[in-house]
Design an enzyme around this catalytic site. Structure first.
Site, mmCIF file in Angstrom:
data_model
loop_
_atom_site.group_PDB
_atom_site.id
_atom_site.type_symbol
_atom_site.label_atom_id
_atom_site.label_comp_id
_atom_site.label_asym_id
_atom_site.label_seq_id
_atom_site.Cartn_x
_atom_site.Cartn_y
_atom_site.Cartn_z
ATOM 1 C CE LYS A 108 0.544 -5.106 21.448
ATOM 2 N NZ LYS A 108 0.161 -3.587 20.797
HETATM 3 C C1 LIG Z 1 1.120 -2.780 19.938
HETATM 4 C C2 LIG Z 1 0.796 -2.306 18.679
HETATM 5 C C3 LIG Z 1 1.515 -2.117 17.603
HETATM 6 C C4 LIG Z 1 3.060 -2.508 17.929
HETATM 7 O O1 LIG Z 1 3.186 -3.873 17.902
HETATM 8 P P1 LIG Z 1 4.680 -4.271 18.438
HETATM 9 O O2 LIG Z 1 4.492 -5.715 18.447
HETATM 10 O O3 LIG Z 1 4.926 -3.544 19.844
HETATM 11 O O4 LIG Z 1 5.811 -3.691 17.353
HETATM 12 C C5 LIG Z 1 1.124 -1.540 16.689
HETATM 13 N N1 LIG Z 1 -0.253 -1.144 16.549
HETATM 14 C C6 LIG Z 1 -1.089 -1.557 17.426
HETATM 15 C C7 LIG Z 1 -2.428 -1.133 17.217
HETATM 16 C C8 LIG Z 1 -0.616 -2.084 18.715
HETATM 17 O O5 LIG Z 1 -1.510 -2.395 19.508
#
Ligand SMILES: *Cc1c(COP(=O)(O)O)cnc(C)c1O
Length: 460
Positions: free
Chosen positions: A111
């Site tokens: 993220k």
């Molecule tokens: C947010 C997240 C996901 C999922 O991502 P999306 O964009 O919501 O599908 C997968 N793995 C981790 C570690 C995350 O923080």
């Protein structure tokens, strides 16, 4: 570039609206009315670029007159200078697949890649505008941390992060709650992630409230996040050695944001064969993609909490495409999902989906087994989310360049790692201090009026 809402294509928006609002007033998601289309030759030309220069190239066409090329260039360089890898990511070949590590940013999950950029976009925007913005965001654990790191200490910005009380790992929580910046507010909601997400949605649709506090959202529906995430698909494509074989990505999925970014890359011309939507036992997307049954069930807690989601917000963007970009039909479908909690995908549409997407679901035991076998075979520790992406390839027989998106650092989920392989996944040195730091957060009931009041009292 102009944008429309998935629920009303008659009106167009510019990037500024898309970025600051996050969600259209009609409740729909923003999408560009047309996309850049890279030819094979143009894709080849991208190979020589480093990560930041590639990001500039891919992102610029999307931002219209929000900023000029030089300004974007500075912001991208600044955003990616905080990563522990020179080119943001790592790409590691193990056995018959490659692991695309996206967690080398400040809060140890993918993220950060989008959020660092967004933080600097806000700062740029507010440097030109006499405005104060209150960001409200729901998190299943990682978005909140990444958003806080990107926004902390920035002028004229507050951030309120809602996480489900006791349902994020303690390391995830500590990364969010141990900071000392006075523009950061953590709120634990007595409920699950979908409850947090629904609170944010209803605060938004209360236009009086959202206007009063000049509310902005950085959830994964924010288009700016999607375009930033699109870049690493392009970048990793060029790290593949043998392009005579098809390229597949497996993406641990919750809100359908990250995997949608891969789909976007494909739509822009990147030769991706299949994208695997990998879920934990909260498998609404797996059921949708494997047999057309998009139907929310109750959320269960897993060792991959960032994917404990039953309402995959970004899926609306795919529904819009399946409806041939018909916003009236999309509105109807979304209404139906809201009222009945389900949407059935007919055979014809399912065939269309399966041209681009496959899916797989991993149980808790399978996830732990994957962590164990990958550790034994390759001496590599995968976090539980990444393990789900890794294991998804075992459920499909795809020959080719198989790339797993590694979405979080294993140290964020020490309990799961401990029970899988009996070792302690250590935090990087610069983050060790959070373990003994005082945490700061308020616990609130899942009650929108109470949450609004709490936020209003603290807003800028
Ligand atoms: C947010 C997240 C996901 C999922 O991502 P999306 O964009 O919501 O599908 C997968 N793995 C981790 C570690 C995350 O923080």
């Amino acid at each position: 570039m102009r944008y429309v809402s998935t629920r009303d294509t008659s009106k167009t928006y510019e990037f500024k609206d898309v970025f600051i609002k996050g969600l259209a007033d009609d409740g729909g998601l923003f999408i560009p009315s047309s996309l850049p289309d890279y030819s094979e030759k143009e894709i080849q030309e991208l190979k020589s670029l480093n990560y930041s220069d590639l990001a500039k190239k891919i992102i610029f066409p999307f931002i219209g007159n929000f900023m000029d090329k030089d300004e974007l260039s500075k912001i991208i360089d600044k955003s990616y200078s905080v990563f522990r890898r020179e080119n943001v990511i790592d790409f590691i070949k193990i056995g018959d697949r490659s692991v695309l590590e996206l967690f080398h940013g400040p809060t140890l999950a993918f993220k950060d890649v989008a959020m660092q950029l967004l933080g600097n976009f806000y700062e740029f925007y507010l440097s030109k505008q006499k405005e104060k913005i209150n960001i409200v965001v729901a998190t299943s654990g990682d978005t909140g941390a990444a958003a806080i790191d990107a926004i902390k200490g920035k002028e004229n910005l507050n951030i309120f992060v809602l996480h489900p009380d006791n349902r994020v790992s303690s390391v995830q929580r500590k990364i969010m709650t141990t900071g000392k910046h006075e523009n950061v507010f953590n709120i634990a909601i007595k409920g699950n992630f979908d409850d947090c997400q629904n609170l944010v949605k209803s605060m938004f649709s209360d236009t009086k409230f959202s206007k009063d506090i000049n509310m902005s959202a950085v959830n994964s529906i924010n288009w700016a996040r999607i375009i930033a995430q699109c870049v690493y698909y392009f970048y990793s494509y060029h790290l593949i050695e043998d392009h005579t074989k098809p390229t597949n990505f497996s993406v641990p999925t919750g809100n359908f944001g990250d995997v949608y970014a891969g789909y976007l890359a494909k739509k822009m011309g990147l030769p991706i064969n299949k994208l695997i939507v990998a879920t934990n036992q909260n498998d609404i997307l797996h059921r949708a993609i494997s047999n057309g049954n998009y139907e929310a069930e109750t959320v269960s807690e897993t060792i991959s909490p960032s994917m404990d989601i039953q309402i995959a917000s970004n899926f609306e963007r795919l529904i819009f495409d399946l409806n041939d970009k018909n916003s009236e039909q999309t509105s109807k479908d979304m209404m139906k999902i809201k009222e009945e909690g389900k949407y059935s995908i007919d055979k014809e549409k399912l065939n269309l989906i399966n041209q681009d997407f496959l899916s797989a679901r991993m149980s808790e035991t399978e996830t732990l087994d994957i962590i164990k076998s990958v550790y034994q075979e390759f001496n590599m520790v995968l976090d539980p989310h990444t393990a789900i992406g890794y294991g998804a390839f075992d459920k499909h027989n795809l020959n080719g360049n198989n790339i797993v998106l590694a979405t979080a650092h294993p140290c964020k989920f020490p309990d799961a790692i401990q029970s899988a392989i009996n070792i302690k996944a250590e935090l990087p040195n610069e983050l060790q201090f959070i373990l003994n730091e005082k945490e700061n957060y308020d616990i609130l009931e899942n009650d929108v009026e109470k949450v609004k009041e709490h936020i209003k009292d603290r807003s800028k």
